[in-house]
Design an enzyme around this catalytic site. Structure first.
Site, PDB file in Angstrom:
ATOM      1  N   LYS A 176      -7.561   3.710  15.951  1.00  0.00           N
ATOM      2  CA  LYS A 176      -7.608   2.398  15.279  1.00  0.00           C
ATOM      3  C   LYS A 176      -9.010   1.837  15.434  1.00  0.00           C
ATOM      4  O   LYS A 176      -9.712   2.166  16.393  1.00  0.00           O
ATOM      5  CB  LYS A 176      -6.613   1.432  15.937  1.00  0.00           C
ATOM      6  CG  LYS A 176      -6.246   0.255  15.069  1.00  0.00           C
ATOM      7  CD  LYS A 176      -5.148   0.610  14.101  1.00  0.00           C
ATOM      8  CE  LYS A 176      -4.840  -0.501  13.135  1.00  0.00           C
ATOM      9  NZ  LYS A 176      -3.619  -0.219  12.356  1.00  0.00           N
ATOM     10  N   ASP A 190      -6.097  -2.256   7.132  1.00  0.00           N
ATOM     11  CA  ASP A 190      -5.196  -3.007   8.022  1.00  0.00           C
ATOM     12  C   ASP A 190      -5.472  -4.479   7.680  1.00  0.00           C
ATOM     13  O   ASP A 190      -6.024  -4.763   6.603  1.00  0.00           O
ATOM     14  CB  ASP A 190      -5.470  -2.689   9.502  1.00  0.00           C
ATOM     15  CG  ASP A 190      -4.357  -3.186  10.437  1.00  0.00           C
ATOM     16  OD1 ASP A 190      -3.323  -2.513  10.528  1.00  0.00           O
ATOM     17  OD2 ASP A 190      -4.502  -4.263  11.044  1.00  0.00           O
TER      18      ASP A 190
HETATM   19  P1  NDP Z   1      -3.222  -8.364   5.176  1.00  0.00           P
HETATM   20  O1  NDP Z   1      -4.560  -8.767   5.671  1.00  0.00           O
HETATM   21  O2  NDP Z   1      -3.066  -7.860   3.801  1.00  0.00           O
HETATM   22  O3  NDP Z   1      -2.179  -9.551   5.366  1.00  0.00           O
HETATM   23  C1  NDP Z   1      -1.940 -10.122   6.612  1.00  0.00           C
HETATM   24  C2  NDP Z   1      -1.044 -11.322   6.415  1.00  0.00           C
HETATM   25  O4  NDP Z   1      -0.659 -11.834   7.680  1.00  0.00           O
HETATM   26  C3  NDP Z   1      -1.734 -12.459   5.694  1.00  0.00           C
HETATM   27  O5  NDP Z   1      -0.781 -13.178   4.964  1.00  0.00           O
HETATM   28  C4  NDP Z   1      -2.298 -13.277   6.828  1.00  0.00           C
HETATM   29  O6  NDP Z   1      -2.510 -14.640   6.498  1.00  0.00           O
HETATM   30  C5  NDP Z   1      -1.206 -13.147   7.860  1.00  0.00           C
HETATM   31  N1  NDP Z   1      -1.800 -13.223   9.207  1.00  0.00           N
HETATM   32  C6  NDP Z   1      -2.775 -12.445   9.713  1.00  0.00           C
HETATM   33  N2  NDP Z   1      -3.108 -12.817  10.943  1.00  0.00           N
HETATM   34  C7  NDP Z   1      -2.324 -13.856  11.216  1.00  0.00           C
HETATM   35  C8  NDP Z   1      -2.192 -14.682  12.336  1.00  0.00           C
HETATM   36  N3  NDP Z   1      -2.940 -14.514  13.439  1.00  0.00           N
HETATM   37  N4  NDP Z   1      -1.254 -15.656  12.279  1.00  0.00           N
HETATM   38  C9  NDP Z   1      -0.487 -15.826  11.164  1.00  0.00           C
HETATM   39  N5  NDP Z   1      -0.584 -15.073  10.070  1.00  0.00           N
HETATM   40  C10 NDP Z   1      -1.482 -14.111  10.094  1.00  0.00           C
HETATM   41  O7  NDP Z   1      -2.701  -7.293   6.239  1.00  0.00           O
HETATM   42  P2  NDP Z   1      -1.516  -6.235   6.086  1.00  0.00           P
HETATM   43  O8  NDP Z   1      -0.430  -6.783   5.244  1.00  0.00           O
HETATM   44  O9  NDP Z   1      -2.119  -4.936   5.754  1.00  0.00           O
HETATM   45  O10 NDP Z   1      -1.018  -6.138   7.611  1.00  0.00           O
HETATM   46  C11 NDP Z   1       0.044  -6.933   8.126  1.00  0.00           C
HETATM   47  C12 NDP Z   1       0.605  -6.275   9.373  1.00  0.00           C
HETATM   48  O11 NDP Z   1       1.109  -4.969   9.041  1.00  0.00           O
HETATM   49  C13 NDP Z   1      -0.386  -6.026  10.514  1.00  0.00           C
HETATM   50  O12 NDP Z   1       0.298  -6.109  11.737  1.00  0.00           O
HETATM   51  C14 NDP Z   1      -0.819  -4.575  10.285  1.00  0.00           C
HETATM   52  O13 NDP Z   1      -1.310  -3.992  11.458  1.00  0.00           O
HETATM   53  C15 NDP Z   1       0.508  -3.981   9.854  1.00  0.00           C
HETATM   54  N6  NDP Z   1       0.465  -2.720   9.107  1.00  0.00           N
HETATM   55  C16 NDP Z   1      -0.285  -2.585   7.983  1.00  0.00           C
HETATM   56  C17 NDP Z   1      -0.249  -1.412   7.279  1.00  0.00           C
HETATM   57  C18 NDP Z   1      -0.988  -1.233   6.001  1.00  0.00           C
HETATM   58  O14 NDP Z   1      -0.866  -0.176   5.396  1.00  0.00           O
HETATM   59  N7  NDP Z   1      -1.740  -2.202   5.517  1.00  0.00           N
HETATM   60  C19 NDP Z   1       0.528  -0.259   7.754  1.00  0.00           C
HETATM   61  C20 NDP Z   1       1.348  -0.535   8.892  1.00  0.00           C
HETATM   62  C21 NDP Z   1       1.302  -1.732   9.547  1.00  0.00           C
HETATM   63  P3  NDP Z   1      -3.827 -15.082   5.660  1.00  0.00           P
HETATM   64  O15 NDP Z   1      -3.505 -14.760   4.224  1.00  0.00           O
HETATM   65  O16 NDP Z   1      -3.952 -16.523   5.948  1.00  0.00           O
HETATM   66  O17 NDP Z   1      -4.948 -14.267   6.204  1.00  0.00           O
HETATM   67  O1  2IT Z   2      -0.921   0.270  11.159  1.00  0.00           O
HETATM   68  C1  2IT Z   2      -1.012   1.181  10.320  1.00  0.00           C
HETATM   69  O2  2IT Z   2      -0.264   2.168  10.347  1.00  0.00           O
HETATM   70  C2  2IT Z   2      -2.028   1.065   9.271  1.00  0.00           C
HETATM   71  N1  2IT Z   2      -2.735   0.061   9.220  1.00  0.00           N
HETATM   72  C3  2IT Z   2      -2.210   2.165   8.266  1.00  0.00           C
HETATM   73  C4  2IT Z   2      -3.065   3.249   8.830  1.00  0.00           C
HETATM   74  C5  2IT Z   2      -3.452   4.334   7.859  1.00  0.00           C
HETATM   75  O3  2IT Z   2      -4.214   5.193   8.295  1.00  0.00           O
HETATM   76  O4  2IT Z   2      -3.012   4.335   6.707  1.00  0.00           O
END
Ligand code: NDP
Ligand code: 2IT
Length: 444
Positions: free
Chosen positions: A126, A166
């Site tokens: 990561k 992420d």
């Molecule tokens: P994005 O940046 O697209 O979205 C994150 C969302 O969460 C936004 O709405 C953001 O609000 C909100 N957020 C972020 N930080 C905080 C905080 N400290 N308090 C409250 N709200 C918060 O990220 P992703 O959707 O990609 O990721 C979301 C979660 O999923 C994370 O935990 C990530 O690690 C996990 N994840 C992501 C994957 C991926 O493929 N993208 C795969 C697997 C897991 P705002 O719009 O105000 O920033």
């Molecule tokens: O938390 C996760 O699994 C991710 N942000 C996606 C990682 C990836 O390599 O697609």
């Protein structure tokens, strides 16, 4: 003292200033007790737990870049290459002001087991940076991404370490980073996933985490004699994972009534309008207040509060530790049947315990959100064979992977007398694969 307790003590001493990392390690090691006890001599002799909790390497570097006023800004960035026993390091890049080494280590540690669960050959890593993308111009984002990759490119490669998106890192950032990698290293390779479709990206990768979460949730419901049809769902977050989770839940006949961002949350009794949400978050990069302005029936509330709303299924999709004990109590009181984590470690340890003890079917992020990284691995496969698969083909593979994950974690839990404990099942199933590979490869 048991081997698990001994190692937990060492890890706590060595990483006392990294609460999220300690939380992730405690959850995993605690749930592995039956497996460790059954193999204690072998694992002790080979220092399996000491090795699996210590990253292969941790890279920390400075990212200088010039803002629109001509001012030089400096950020701190990280890449933690945790474990490559079963494949090249694989995991996203988080861009958020809260990023520090402990958070990247917790995410990298989780990624080892999650990636093993996908059944695909990817190790755990990561990265990220304390850079805040909010309010930055496109030029500033590009300047940051180019500087970030100028250093990161020394440590990654299609067969070495393959970063992805992420929090705060989406298609725009991956594009700028890919361009800079290509320019410096002179190599056109699948070094990042989540790329645009015109330059090596995979169909379905954008939707994969949210869709995968729903494929797994649907299987969980099915195996308990239920379906998604007509269910009320609460989602937190309004980013990549949340948006496509909401879209797929609606396609399955459920109604998602909430979403949230870092400043507030929406309750929309008519069901969240995904097209409107996509426009606000993906195109305008604006706040959720705009959602309420466009939808007279929807309510906007400042702060947090999504878990107060009565639902059958809760899907936390924002960030770590966003579902607390008090939220778990509210969900149980409201009759919630299932909680599946779209985010990484969104539920605190005490909240997880409360949900499990009160009969809620709880699937942790390592299993439930593995669809994103699984589809990243499918993107790597397509890059390697220099072909692109159709949407239907990738989507079918994703669905099959998520259904398989559900059954693998269910079986692993049953094998160790912990039927219905999907947290233990996921940790055990992921750990077993990684440990076999570590033992086979000797001391490294
Ligand atoms: P994005 O940046 O697209 O979205 C994150 C969302 O969460 C936004 O709405 C953001 O609000 C909100 N957020 C972020 N930080 C905080 C905080 N400290 N308090 C409250 N709200 C918060 O990220 P992703 O959707 O990609 O990721 C979301 C979660 O999923 C994370 O935990 C990530 O690690 C996990 N994840 C992501 C994957 C991926 O493929 N993208 C795969 C697997 C897991 P705002 O719009 O105000 O920033
Ligand atoms: O938390 C996760 O699994 C991710 N942000 C996606 C990682 C990836 O390599 O697609």
């Amino acid at each position: 003292m048991s081997y698990v307790d001994e190692v937990l003590e060492i890890v706590q001493k060595k990483n006392a200033d990294q609460p999220e990392f300690l939380q992730a390690v405690t959850e995993v090691l605690d749930s592995l007790r039956p497996v460790i006890d059954a193999n204690e001599e072998l694992y002790r002799k080979n220092a399996i737990l000491e090795r699996i909790t210590e990253p292969d390497r941790q890279i920390i570097f400075r990212v200088p870049w010039v803002d629109d006023k001509g001012q030089v800004q400096v950020n701190r960035a990280f890449r933690v290459q945790f474990n490559n026993a079963i494949g090249p390091y694989k995991g996203g890049l988080r861009l958020h002001p809260s990023v520090n080494l402990g958070i990247i280590k917790f995410l990298g540690f989780e990624q080892i087991f999650k990636n093993a669960l996908t059944t695909l050959p990817i190790g755990g890593g990561k990265g990220g940076c304390d850079f805040d993308p909010k309010g930055k111009s496109d030029r500033e984002i590009m300047a940051f991404c180019q500087s970030f990759m100028t250093e990161l490119c020394k440590y990654i490669g299609a067969d070495v370490d393959v970063p992805a998106g992420d929090i705060g890192t989406g298609a725009r950032e991956i594009g700028y980073m890919f361009g800079q990698f290509k320019r410096i290293r002179g190599s056109y390779e699948g070094v990042l996933t989540g790329k645009g479709l015109t330059y090596g990206g995979s169909l379905v990768r954008t939707e994969a985490t949210g869709y995968g979460l729903l494929y797994l949730t649907e299987e969980l419901m099915k195996c308990h004699g239920e379906s998604m049809q007509g269910k009320t769902v609460c989602v937190s977050g309004a980013g990549n994972v949340a948006i496509y989770a909401i879209q797929k839940a609606h396609q399955m006949g459920a109604k998602v009534v909430t979403c949230s961002d870092s400043t507030g949350w929406i309750y929309d009794p008519d069901g969240i309008d995904v097209d409107l949400l996509k426009d606000i978050k993906e195109v305008k990069r604006a706040r959720l207040t705009e959602y309420a302005a466009a939808k007279p029936n929807a309510q906007y509330h400042e702060g947090r509060g999504v878990w107060q709303i009565k639902c059958d299924i809760a899907l936390p999709c924002a960030t770590q530790n966003e579902l607390l004990l008090e939220d778990a109590k509210q969900l149980v009181a409201n009759g919630c049947k299932a909680v599946c984590e779209g985010a990484n470690m969104p539920t605190t340890l005490d909240a997880t315990k409360y949900l499990q003890e009160n009969g809620v079917w709880f699937v942790g992020g390592k299993a439930a959100n593995a669809g994103g990284v699984a589809t990243s691995a499918l993107e790597m496969s397509q890059n390697s064979e220099r072909l692109s698969w159709s949407f239907e083909e990738v989507d079918a593979k994703l669905k099959n992977i998520m259904v398989t994950i559900y059954h693998n974690i269910d079986d692993a839990a049953k094998r160790y007398g912990a039927e219905g404990d999907y947290v233990a099942g996921a940790n055990i199933a992921g750990f077993e694969k990684v440990v076999q590979a570590m033992l086979a490869q000797g001391v490294c």
